[in-house]
Design an enzyme around this catalytic site. Structure first.
Site, PDB file in Angstrom:
ATOM      1  N   HIS A   1       0.827  -1.210   0.000  1.00  0.00           N
ATOM      2  CA  HIS A   1       0.000   0.000   0.000  1.00  0.00           C
ATOM      3  C   HIS A   1       0.857   1.254   0.000  1.00  0.00           C
ATOM      4  CE1 HIS A   1       1.006   0.568   4.236  1.00  0.00           C
ATOM      5  NE2 HIS A   1       0.521  -0.626   4.540  1.00  0.00           N
TER       6      HIS A   1
ATOM      7  N   CYS B   1       3.460  -4.884   6.580  1.00  0.00           N
ATOM      8  CA  CYS B   1       3.130  -4.706   5.169  1.00  0.00           C
ATOM      9  C   CYS B   1       4.351  -4.207   4.398  1.00  0.00           C
ATOM     10  CB  CYS B   1       1.979  -3.706   5.012  1.00  0.00           C
ATOM     11  SG  CYS B   1       0.430  -4.244   5.771  1.00  0.00           S
TER      12      CYS B   1
END
Length: 492
Positions: free
Chosen positions: A143, A151
Site C-alpha cells: 500500500h 506490510c
C-alpha cells in the site's frame, strides 16, 4: 465521465463485480503514465498484457515484470520500497510485525480502491502452505503512505502506478497475477552471507521457484503438498488425470517438464559451485537478531533526518548525503518512521547474547569484527551498526544529557544501549529545549530536528508535471489521523 464509461464497458463485456470495483474512484482510475506506456512499446509489451511482481526485502525493491508479445516476461520497472517492517524471514503469527515471504496470487477482489493507505492490494497471506504450518495473520498489504506494520509500503505516487498496472492486466483478461516475496535476491553471494540463518531451509525451498522463473521467464505454476512448495508440476506420462495437491497431504505422482527441470538443475549446479567457493574463502556471515525493525530503500533514507536503511542494504554516510540531492520517487509523509531498534526485542535479547569479555566461541563467527579489544556481544554490534562508536565507548561514556529516568548507578547493558540510542534517534526540538539550554557549550546537533514544520500535500498522480491546481480527486494532503504515529503509536 471517463470512469463511468469504463465501468459501463466492463459490465457490457460481462466482467464480474470485482473487476468493476477496480476503478470506482479517481485514485483507482488514474491512467498509466505516458512515459511508462512508451517504455512498454519499446519492450514489445501491450498495456493490458499480464504482469508479475517480485519483491526483495534486503534490497528494498519491488519489480514489475510484464509479458511481452513473445510470451515471456521482461522487467518493466523497479520501484524502491519506502518501508517494510520486521526481520528477514517469513511471517509466522498475527502481530509479529513480519512482512510475508513466499508465492501468492492476487486476484481482482484483493485490489482495494478504498484503502486508508491511498490504494492497496492484499498479498493473500496466508496461502495454503502458510495455513498448513499453522501460520496466522491477515490484511497483509502492499500500500501507500510509507508506513508499515507487517506490510510493504510505497509512496502514494508509486502505489497509484502499480495499482494501475494491475488494473489494466485484469482488464486485459489476466485472472490473477503472481506476487513473489523474497528476503533478498537469491544469488550465491546472498545465500552464502545468510548460510547460518535459521530460515535457510525455507529460503532454499522458495529459491526453487525463483530459479524456475529465472530460467524460463514464465510465471511458475505453484502447488503445495507435504507442507512444501512444488513448482511447475505436471501430470505423469502414465497418469489418467492431473495430480491433485493438498498442502497437508502426501504429494501425488507428478513430473516436472524435462526442459524446465534440466535448465533449473544446471542453474542450481552453477549456484552451488559459486556458493561453495565463497564459503571456502570465508565470506562473512550476515548479522542476525539485530533488533532493528525492518528496512527502507536508501533513496528514502537519504531524504529523512537521521534516516537509516535498517535491515535493507545501502551504504550510509556520504552515499546517503549524495542521494539526498536526488529526486524522491514520490512524496514522503512527514510522519514516516525510519528503521530503528525495537526496544522490546532488545530487552529480550541479553540472556541469549554474551555481553562479558570472554574468549569468542565458534557460534559468534556470524559477526564480522576483527577488533580484538572490543567486545563482540549483541549490543556492541548493534551500537557499531547504528554508528554509535566502539562498544567500549558506548558502554563507558555517560550520556551527555542526564535525565531523571536514567539510573544513577551501574545501569544494565540494555539501559546503556537504550540511552545511547535515544541520543541517536530523533528528538522533537521543543521537547529538548530545556536540555539544550542547560548545556550552552555543546553545539546543537543537526540530527535533532527531524519533523518538518509543514507536511507537503501528496500528489498521487503518476503523470509528470501535475500541479496542485490540477490534482485529481483523492489527492488531498494526508492528515494526521492517517499517519503511522496516530494509528500504531502503541506498538512503536
Amino acid at each position: 465521465m471517463a470512469s463511468v464509461a469504463l465501468a459501463a464497458s466492463i459490465v457490457l463485456a460481462g466482467c464480474d463485480t470485482d473487476q468493476v470495483s477496480l476503478a470506482t474512484n479517481a485514485k483507482a482510475n488514474q491512467p498509466v503514465s505516458p512515459k511508462l506506456v512508451a517504455a512498454m512499446g519499446e519492450k514489445d509489451m501491450d498495456l493490458q498484457s499480464p504482469i508479475l511482481i517480485r519483491l526483495f526485502k534486503s534490497e528494498a525493491e519491488l519489480e514489475i515484470w510484464k509479458q511481452t508479445r513473445s510470451g515471456q516476461f521482461a522487467l518493466l520497472k523497479t520501484y524502491p520500497i519506502c518501508r517494510w517492517s520486521g526481520d528477514l524471514g517469513p511471517k509466522v503469527r498475527e502481530g509479529d510485525r513480519q512482512a510475508p515471504e513466499g508465492f501468492y496470487s492476487i486476484n481482482p477482489s484483493q485490489m482495494n480502491p478504498q484503502s486508508a493507505y491511498y490504494l492497496s492490494f492484499n498479498t493473500g497471506f496466508p496461502n495454503a502452505f502458510d495455513k498448513a504450518l499453522g501460520r496466522t495473520g491477515s490484511q497483509l498489504m502492499v500500500h501507500g503512505d510509507c508506513s508499515s506494520r507487517g506490510c510493504y509500503a510505497m509512496t502514494d505516487e508509486q502505489i497509484a502506478e502499480i495499482y494501475s498496472l494491475g488494473r489494466e492486466s485484469f482488464f486485459g483478461g489476466q485472472k490473477a497475477f503472481q506476487f513473489q516475496a523474497y528476503p533478498f535476491r537469491m544469488t550465491p553471494v546472498n545465500m552464502a552471507k545468510h548460510r547460518n540463518n535459521p530460515n535457510m531451509a525455507f529460503w532454499k525451498m522458495i529459491k526453487e521457484g525463483y530459479d524456475h522463473f529465472e530460467v524460463t521467464r514464465q510465471e511458475p505454476k505453484v502447488d503445495f503438498c507435504e507442507r512444501k512448495y512444488v513448482f511447475d508440476a505436471a501430470k505423469a506420462p502414465d497418469a489418467k488425470r492431473d495430480p491433485v495437491f493438498d498442502a497437508s497431504a502426501k504429494c501425488p505422482a507428478y513430473v516436472i517438464p524435462e526442459d524446465i527441470a534440466s535448465a533449473v538443475r544446471e542453474k542450481e549446479q552453477r549456484d552451488e559451485a559459486e556458493y561453495n567457493k565463497l564459503v571456502s574463502k570465508g565470506i562473512p556471515v550476515a548479522r542476525m537478531n539485530t533488533g532493528i525493525d525492518g528496512g527502507m530503500n536508501k533513496i528514502f533514507a537519504a531524504k529523512i533526518p537521521e534516516g537509516s536503511t535498517g535491515l535493507s542494504e545501502g551504504a550510509e554516510g556520504n552515499t546517503l548525503q549524495m542521494l539526498a540531492m536526488s529526486k524522491a520517487p514520490g512524496t514522503i509523509p512527514g510522519t514516516v518512521n525510519p528503521p530503528k531498534p525495537n526496544f522490546d526485542s532488545v530487552a529480550a535479547a541479553p540472556q541469549e547474547e554474551p555481553v562479558v569479555a570472554v574468549a569468542a566461541p565458534a557460534t559468534n563467527t556470524r559477526v564480522a569484527s576483527a577488533a580484538p579489544a572490543e567486545k563482540s556481544g549483541f549490543f556492541s554490534n548493534l551500537g557499531r551498526k547504528m554508528g554509535l562508536g566502539t562498544a567500549d565507548t558506548t558502554a563507558t561514556t555517560p550520556p551527555p544529557q542526564a535525565t531523571a529516568s536514567v539510573a544513577p548507578a551501574a545501569p544494565s547493558t540494555a539501559s546503556r544501549l537504550k540511552a545511547a540510542v535515544t541520543r541517536f534517534v530523533h528528538h522533537d526540538a521543543s521537547k529538548d529545549k530545556a536540555a539544550v539550554a542547560a548545556k550552552p557549550a555543546e553545539p546543537a546537533k543537526p540530527t535533532e530536528t527531524r519533523v518538518a514544520a509543514t507536511r507537503p500535500a501528496l500528489k498521487p498522480s503518476v503523470n509528470d508535471g501535475v500541479s496542485d491546481a490540477t490534482q485529481i480527486m483523492g489527492a488531498a494532503p494526508v492528515v494526521q489521523s492517517n499517519s503511522f504515529d496516530s494509528r500504531f503509536g502503541a506498538v512503536k
